[in-house]
Design an enzyme around this catalytic site. Structure first.
Site, PDB file in Angstrom:
ATOM      1  N   GLU A 491       1.086  -1.273   0.053  1.00  0.00           N
ATOM      2  CA  GLU A 491       0.084  -0.309   0.032  1.00  0.00           C
ATOM      3  C   GLU A 491       0.886   0.913  -0.141  1.00  0.00           C
ATOM      4  O   GLU A 491       0.648   2.009   0.202  1.00  0.00           O
ATOM      5  CB  GLU A 491      -1.129  -0.329   1.111  1.00  0.00           C
ATOM      6  CG  GLU A 491      -2.483  -0.899   1.210  1.00  0.00           C
ATOM      7  CD  GLU A 491      -2.795  -1.196   2.274  1.00  0.00           C
ATOM      8  OE1 GLU A 491      -2.343  -0.200   3.533  1.00  0.00           O
ATOM      9  OE2 GLU A 491      -3.884  -2.047   2.359  1.00  0.00           O
ATOM     10  N   LYS A 603       5.468  -2.205   1.937  1.00  0.00           N
ATOM     11  CA  LYS A 603       5.070  -2.183   3.181  1.00  0.00           C
ATOM     12  C   LYS A 603       5.036  -3.605   3.539  1.00  0.00           C
ATOM     13  O   LYS A 603       5.313  -3.955   4.254  1.00  0.00           O
ATOM     14  CB  LYS A 603       3.775  -1.299   3.009  1.00  0.00           C
ATOM     15  CG  LYS A 603       3.032  -1.924   4.462  1.00  0.00           C
ATOM     16  CD  LYS A 603       1.257  -1.219   3.887  1.00  0.00           C
ATOM     17  CE  LYS A 603       0.765  -1.167   5.793  1.00  0.00           C
ATOM     18  NZ  LYS A 603      -0.666  -1.177   5.447  1.00  0.00           N
ATOM     19  N   GLN A 604       4.380  -4.214   2.728  1.00  0.00           N
ATOM     20  CA  GLN A 604       4.490  -5.373   2.234  1.00  0.00           C
ATOM     21  C   GLN A 604       4.943  -6.615   1.462  1.00  0.00           C
ATOM     22  O   GLN A 604       4.756  -6.350   0.194  1.00  0.00           O
ATOM     23  CB  GLN A 604       3.335  -6.323   3.533  1.00  0.00           C
ATOM     24  CG  GLN A 604       2.159  -5.938   2.137  1.00  0.00           C
ATOM     25  CD  GLN A 604       0.643  -5.954   3.141  1.00  0.00           C
ATOM     26  OE1 GLN A 604       0.612  -4.377   3.570  1.00  0.00           O
ATOM     27  NE2 GLN A 604       0.254  -6.813   3.022  1.00  0.00           N
TER      28      GLN A 604
HETATM   29  C1  BGC Z   1      -2.350  -3.885   5.291  1.00  0.00           C
HETATM   30  C2  BGC Z   1      -3.830  -4.614   4.947  1.00  0.00           C
HETATM   31  C3  BGC Z   1      -4.862  -5.401   5.787  1.00  0.00           C
HETATM   32  C4  BGC Z   1      -4.705  -4.557   6.508  1.00  0.00           C
HETATM   33  C5  BGC Z   1      -5.463  -5.510   7.496  1.00  0.00           C
HETATM   34  C6  BGC Z   1      -3.077  -3.143   5.860  1.00  0.00           C
HETATM   35  O1  BGC Z   1      -2.247  -2.647   7.000  1.00  0.00           O
HETATM   36  O2  BGC Z   1      -1.800  -3.406   4.533  1.00  0.00           O
HETATM   37  O3  BGC Z   1      -3.628  -5.672   3.323  1.00  0.00           O
HETATM   38  O4  BGC Z   1      -5.505  -6.280   4.428  1.00  0.00           O
HETATM   39  O5  BGC Z   1      -3.868  -4.051   7.398  1.00  0.00           O
HETATM   40  O6  BGC Z   1      -5.396  -6.305   8.241  1.00  0.00           O
END
Ligand code: BGC
Length: 769
Positions: A491, A603-604
């Site tokens: 994100e 971020k991930q």
């Molecule tokens: C993450 C998402 C996730 C959401 C709820 C966000 O910080 O980037 O991938 O779905 O948190 O856990």
């Protein structure tokens, strides 16, 4: 403030010593739940210091009117709020004329909390000196029954230590509560009716807009030194949203004054609206008949049953043991899979943040845990949740201009409607649709139960394939299909073109859906006829899906030999995270959003999320190359990030790194790495911790109907074990430094593949490899 205060213990979460600064964090960590309701570990007697009051009922939410700076067409009307529910745990306590309040006492000694995960109860005890000089000991235990999920039980004991005491208990039920998280400071509950008798009280309230009707109830019993006393309230305060009954118990020094309170909710989701009080009376009647000890025994038994299947043992590392059990415990407190209307909120019953119950987290992270540690029906319920919301997903896509039955599942939802409104997420983070299709495939791969696809899954796949077909556009310049303006799992990039992960999963969805339509057409003719009638799916349409899939564009760098996260990724200033000054982290707190967007920081797992789902599509060398390219730019600022990296590091034989990632998720909340546990725990990433052990260290995979393992053990551990419910038989895997043992509880011998070699495990026989 050092948050590393939880005492290491294999089965319990323990806090010792009273620190006002820790109250909110501990309220999250010691939360309890039973799948149907849950609550933060708020003090029963109340607390005038900083506290975050929270009780929650599964599935009961509020559509809080959206508040945004600038309205964009397509935004949902509301942002669902996890709703703070009426309070039934409250028991004000007055001792010799003074209200007990730990924020005001002269001294608090021997303060201790224990969340006993093995048996499913929470206990708090302390000694304190009141301003009036009375010294007392307090013991409070409570649990939310697994056996009767509308019921909670509290046993609250006060023992004066230095003089006789007149103890007045004021148990109450209260629907006059507010949310911390509310866009317009509106009240969410409308009180409708109250009723009470000498022992019992009921408050019926309804949520505004969603009209969930809830009876909150209590039933009280008093004891002096273990002997039951008659109940006769001193006073009764009955407002229109709160009832408080006051009981006096006079005790001599050293004697115990005790209140047992049964409480909970009956909800219109499960009962006729006009029968809520009657239903609550029935819950009370049965529970009172059994009594406290019997209810507690049933609780221990029920948790023993859960642990029997879900436990992971770790020898030689008590903090790791505590961490994994905390994760497994919290997941089971949040969701037990009994009800296809419910789902797994990222904060479970521990806080309000994330305003909805269902994210792609469920399909991408939680499903494997529930498939392996419960039965097939639970996993089916998770899938059916999306099937039941397919019409809403189609409506959601229509609002954005898609047609012909295309379905876009919401990023965040309670009832199938999108309820998140940041344009870059609502409109652009469309990869969520892919995870929902992937879960259908994953379910079949793991359980071998194909029947779900003709029954329900195929309709979902058709809706999703239709969406991708329309969302991809043909680029004449590239002579390829491209997907423009998206946000990937990372994100920290918005509105990018051709996010590799999104394009990849879109292509997979199109191909897989086409394949499944054909399979159902040939093998399940009557289902196919029904689905064709309902969806109008046609052969020409399927060929279009295949055409788009066949010509999908994927950004690739010849120089680096890697797929690019998105178009233009290489234009960024590629400074590795390790070369950033530590004072800049976490980026989401230290940097402006535009700076984050221009940076290469991830971020991930994004490209690597694709490599995780579709591991078999790539060689080990390709994985290594992509891991080495992307991980150095990854800041893991989502709790969902470390687990995927841990699994991949283990696969690449980098056990030290795998272990480091594992630790980060497993004790994320217990050690409060992100300094935010006071807002609630990270429930969905807890399933990722389980995956890190089972899929990462244990190397568990299912390929062509066969279980595979490649067990590895972190240096810090002596042994670990886990169980897998594989197609109705339970396989236990015990990994030691010297080798791995398999035992099977079941009827039929099972062939598994361990490090590439076939191993036959017969029921009841231990096989050592
Ligand atoms: C993450 C998402 C996730 C959401 C709820 C966000 O910080 O980037 O991938 O779905 O948190 O856990």
């Amino acid at each position: 403030m050092n948050q590393d205060y939880i005492k290491p213990d294999a089965w319990s979460i323990i806090e010792e010593g009273f620190e006002k600064d820790r109250v909110k964090s501990s309220e999250s960590l010691f939360s309890i739940g039973n799948g149907a309701m849950g609550q933060r570990a708020n003090f029963e007697e109340g607390y005038s210091g900083p506290t975050f009051q929270g009780s929650y009922i599964a599935g009961v939410y509020y559509p809080d009117k959206t508040r945004v700076g600038w309205w964009k067409n397509g935004y949902p009307e509301y942002f669902a709020k996890v709703l703070n529910a009426p309070n039934w745990i409250g028991i004000e306590v007055e001792i010799n004329g003074e209200k007990l309040d730990l924020a005001r006492c002269i001294e608090v000694r021997k303060f201790r909390r224990e969340l006993n995960m093995k048996e499913g109860w929470y206990h708090r005890s302390f000694e304190t000196v009141l301003q009036n000089g009375t010294e007392v000991r307090v013991d409070a235990r409570r649990f939310l029954s697994l056996e009767t999920d509308e019921l909670g039980v509290i046993k609250y004991e006060v023992t004066p230590l230095n003089k006789d005491a007149r103890v007045i208990f004021r148990p109450y039920v209260d629907a006059g509560i507010t949310n911390e998280d509310a866009n317009w400071d509106e009240k969410f509950w409308e009180p409708l009716e109250t009723r009470h008798s000498l022992r019992e009280a009921f408050v019926v309230a309804r949520t505004f807009k969603t009209h969930f009707k809830v009876a909150t109830f209590m039933h009280n019993t008093l004891f002096r030194d273990g002997k039951e006393l008659p109940v006769k309230p001193l006073t009764t305060q009955a407002g229109d949203d709160k009832i408080c009954l006051a009981y006096e118990v006079a005790v001599s020094r050293g004697e115990k004054a005790e209140l047992q309170k049964l409480g909970g909710y009956t909800v219109s989701m499960n009962h006729a609206e006009d029968k809520l009080i009657a239903a609550a009376q029935e819950v009370i009647r049965k529970a009172a008949e059994k009594g406290y000890e019997t209810l507690l025994d049933a609780q221990k038994k029920a948790w023993a049953g859960i642990w029997e299947m879900a436990d992971i043992t770790i020898q030689g590392d008590v903090k790791a043991q505590q961490g994994i059990r905390f994760n497994i415990f919290q997941l089971n407190q949040t969701y037990l899979g009994k009800d296809a209307r419910l789902n797994i909120g990222p904060k479970g019953f521990t806080g309000e943040k994330y305003g909805g119950s269902t994210y792609w987290d469920t399909e991408a992270y939680c499903l494997p845990f529930y498939m392996s540690t419960k039965n097939q029906q639970v996993a089916r319920n998770l899938l059916a949740y999306r099937y039941n919301q397919l019409d809403k997903a189609i409506e959601n896509a229509e609002k954005l201009g898609f047609t012909g039955g295309a379905a876009l599942y919401p990023m965040v939802t309670m009832n199938g409607e999108e309820c998140h409104n940041e344009w870059e997420i609502t409109f652009e983070e469309i990869h969520r649709n892919g995870a929902i299709a992937f879960a259908i495939y994953n379910y079949y791969r793991f359980t071998g139960d194909y029947s779900y696809i003709p029954e329900k899954g195929l309709e979902v796949l058709i809706g999703i394939a239709r969406f991708w077909k329309q969302r991809a556009t043909y680029s004449a310049a590239k002579n390829k299909y491209v997907i423009l303006g998206v946000t990937g799992p990372n994100e920290y990039e918005n509105n990018v073109n051709n996010n590799w992960y999104t394009n990849y999963i879109a292509r997979w969805c199109l191909e897989y859906s086409a394949e499944q339509v054909r399979k159902v057409e040939t093998e399940y003719a009557s289902d196919y006829a029904r689905i064709k009638e309902k969806t109008g799916v046609k052969d020409t349409e399927i060929r279009q899906w295949e055409e788009v899939a066949g010509a999908m564009y994927f950004p690739y760098s010849e120089t680096h030999g890697v797929y690019l996260q998105q178009d233009g990724f290489l234009d960024k200033e590629l400074i590795r995270v390790s070369d950033l000054n530590g004072s800049q982290r976490p980026l989401n707190q230290k940097w402006s959003w535009d700076r984050i967007l221009r940076s290469p920081y991830i971020k991930q797992a994004d490209v690597l999320q694709g490599f995780y789902f579709f591991e078999d599509h790539f060689t080990r060398e390709e994985l290594e190359k992509h891991f080495d390219f992307y991980e150095p730019f990854t800041v893991h600022e989502s709790s969902l990030s470390p687990c995927v990296h841990s699994i991949q590091a283990a696969l690449l034989g980098r056990m030290e790194q795998a272990y480091e990632f594992y630790l980060r998720t497993s004790r994320l909340d217990l050690d409060d790495y992100n300094k935010e546990v006071k807002e609630g725990c990270h429930i969905t990433s807890m399933a990722g911790t389980w995956m890190s052990i089972v899929e990462g260290f244990g190397g568990m995979r299912v390929k062509d109907d066969v279980l595979h393992f490649s067990p590895k053990i972190p240096e810090q551990w002596e042994a670990y074990s886990f169980k897998i419910n594989f197609r109705g038989q339970v396989l236990k895997i015990n990994v030691k430094v010297s080798g791995t043992e398999f035992t099977l509880e079941g009827e039929t011998a099972l062939t598994v593949i361990v490090n590439g070699k076939q191993v036959l495990v017969k029921p009841g026989n231990l096989v050592a490899v």
